[in-house]
Enzyme design. Structure first.
Site, PDB file in Angstrom:
ATOM      1  CG  PHE A 189      -0.548  11.637   4.369  1.00 20.87           C
ATOM      2  CD1 PHE A 189      -0.960  12.724   5.124  1.00 20.87           C
ATOM      3  CD2 PHE A 189       0.394  11.630   3.825  1.00 20.87           C
ATOM      4  CE1 PHE A 189      -0.785  13.772   4.730  1.00 20.87           C
ATOM      5  CE2 PHE A 189       0.746  12.826   3.447  1.00 20.87           C
ATOM      6  CZ  PHE A 189      -0.035  13.961   3.703  1.00 20.87           C
ATOM      7  CG  ASP A 232      -1.697   5.251  -1.263  1.00 17.78           C
ATOM      8  OD1 ASP A 232      -0.769   5.738  -1.369  1.00 17.78           O
ATOM      9  OD2 ASP A 232      -2.091   7.156   0.133  1.00 17.78           O
ATOM     10  CE  LYS A 246       6.397   9.247   0.075  1.00 18.58           C
ATOM     11  NZ  LYS A 246       6.243  10.611  -0.060  1.00 18.58           N
TER      12      LYS A 246
HETATM   13  C1  PLP Z   1       0.861   6.466   1.529  1.00 20.09           C
HETATM   14  C2  PLP Z   1       1.352   8.068   0.950  1.00 20.09           C
HETATM   15  N1  PLP Z   1      -0.174   8.239   0.153  1.00 20.09           N
HETATM   16  C3  PLP Z   1      -0.436   9.625  -0.551  1.00 20.09           C
HETATM   17  C4  PLP Z   1       1.353  10.327   0.124  1.00 20.09           C
HETATM   18  C5  PLP Z   1       0.973  12.075  -1.337  1.00 20.09           C
HETATM   19  O1  PLP Z   1       2.181  11.754  -2.083  1.00 20.09           O
HETATM   20  P1  PLP Z   1       2.348  13.568  -2.070  1.00 20.09           P
HETATM   21  O2  PLP Z   1       2.893  13.827  -1.360  1.00 20.09           O
HETATM   22  O3  PLP Z   1       3.401  12.825  -3.762  1.00 20.09           O
HETATM   23  O4  PLP Z   1       1.733  13.901  -3.324  1.00 20.09           O
HETATM   24  C6  PLP Z   1       1.720   9.802   0.435  1.00 20.09           C
HETATM   25  C7  PLP Z   1       2.847  11.097   1.130  1.00 20.09           C
HETATM   26  O5  PLP Z   1       3.782  11.132   1.792  1.00 20.09           O
HETATM   27  C8  PLP Z   1       1.766   9.311   1.205  1.00 20.09           C
HETATM   28  O6  PLP Z   1       2.961   8.856   2.316  1.00 20.09           O
END
Ligand code: PLP
Length: 399
Positions: free
Chosen positions: A140, A225, A254
């Protein structure tokens, strides 16, 4: 007074009705306040938040250092365009670079995780002159079009196709598939070291080391990520530090601002050399209010919170193993630090509902069968015990 409150609730709920087709909501609860690890609703009911508001409120709610920093900066200057130098932004950037590994000397500031991933994709394309991206099944990475293209879940993707071309998804922890997928058109391999939303699946140390080596051999960049795993969530500053990786690009969000919206891409000097003026930008990215929050949050992490989170994670994990580890409904308990997945032999969502409605404990799903816990790093031993007791009371007994 009561009349006003009722009217306010009706208004809040009708506003939510506009959004509810996009994001499923948990009943009619209206959250109005936060205190430490607790969320408080409009009727004064308190909920132990084992989610940190989707992993962002790492310091809990109302942390005095974060609150004071935001208040002070709001009174001084809440916006400043990126074409001016700004003292608060400069302080934050140097602090951020000081906590990332030495080879990551540059940072781009944005506002969210998806935006960080967009930046990572663009930078990898420019630095390599290639366009292909290899990502993992179950990953994700966000919901903007670029980030969605490398996110795996077909449910999120299908209705938006065609997405960005040149993306392939391989099985996580399978190096043979990666060897086949990475070629001379691959700009980057993008991975989470622990797939959080996808079910709390950890990469194996051997696999991740081989991924890095393969990237080096084939001229692709390694993008990690850390949006969900960064800033002490796994008991270290960054999840990739459990595996001694040296990624070329890291996506952050986050916990970066302690819950204040911000995102960042950190990357190497070599990548910086490939960027041209105007290659990327953001109006709000690097705004002083977010940067003040970020500096405050980084200070609290540095002040022992990450070590504390590591200990808290061990305690939570051990307590869960002891309380529910042998129950038949529990397939496995996994994760690192304060990112824990309880994989069930059945759907997780009904248990989340019971946890909230009958035990006042908030948790999240990850995939369909995993109950995910990602509490604030400030969680106390007593709060850990309360959460474990509630989970034990919610899940069926029987081994
Ligand atoms: C691993 C990871 N990457 C990217 C994102 C996307 O972040 P955002 O919701 O701030 O766009 C998330 C969101 O949960 C995530 O868990």
């Amino acid at each position: 007074m009561t009349q006003n409150l009722t009217d306010t609730h009706a208004a809040v709920r009708s506003t939510q009705a506009f959004e509810s087709g996009v994001v499923p909501r948990r009943g009619d609860t209206v959250m109005v306040r936060g205190e430490g690890c607790w969320m408080i609703d409009s009727e004064g009911k308190r909920y132990l938040d084992m989610t940190s508001s989707q992993g962002v409120a790492m310091l809990g709610y109302g942390h005095p250092v974060l609150t004071a920093a935001i208040q002070e900066q709001a009174g001084r200057m809440h916006a400043c365009p990126n074409f001016f130098h700004n003292d608060t932004r400069a302080e934050f950037l140097s602090r951020l670079i000081s906590v990332t590994p030495e080879h990551l000397t540059r940072a781009f500031l944005g506002n969210s995780g998806a935006e960080a991933i967009e930046g990572a994709i663009k930078f990898a394309r420019l630095a390599t002159g290639r366009t292909g991206i290899v990502a993992a099944r179950n990953s994700f990475h966000g919901r903007t079009v670029g980030a969605l293209s490398i996110t795996w879940n077909p449910r999120y993707r299908r209705k938006f196709e065609p997405l960005m071309p040149g993306v392939s998804h391989v099985h996580f922890n399978n190096i043979d598939q990666l060897e086949e997928a990475v070629g001379d058109g691959t700009a980057a391999v993008v991975l989470e070291v622990i797939q959080a939303e996808g079910g709390v699946h950890e990469g194996s140390a051997d696999y991740l080391a081989s991924v890095q080596q393969l990237c080096h051999e084939r001229g692709a960049l390694l993008v990690i990520d850390e949006v969900q795993t960064g800033f002490g969530r796994t008991g270290r500053w960054f999840g990739f530090q459990h595996f001694d990786l040296e990624p070329d690009i890291v996506a952050l969000a986050k916990g970066l601002g302690g819950g204040f919206p911000m995102g960042a891409v950190v990357y190497t000097e070599q990548i910086q050399e490939s960027l041209f003026s105007g290659a990327h930008g953001s109006t709000f990215g690097g705004n002083p209010l977010a940067c003040a929050a970020g500096t405050a949050a980084l200070g609290v992490y540095e002040d022992g919170l990450i070590e504390q989170a590591d200990k808290a994670g061990r305690r939570l994990r051990e307590a869960l193993e002891a309380a529910i580890g042998v129950r038949r409904v529990v397939r496995e308990i996994r994760g690192k630090g304060l990112l824990i997945g309880i994989d069930l032999r059945t759907k997780a969502v009904p248990f989340l509902k019971t946890l909230m409605e009958e035990h006042n404990v908030l948790a999240l799903p990850a995939g369909s069968t995993v109950l995910r816990l990602l509490p604030p790093l400030t969680i106390s031993d007593g709060e850990i015990d309360m959460a474990v007791e509630a989970i034990a009371a919610t899940l069926p007994e029987g081994s």
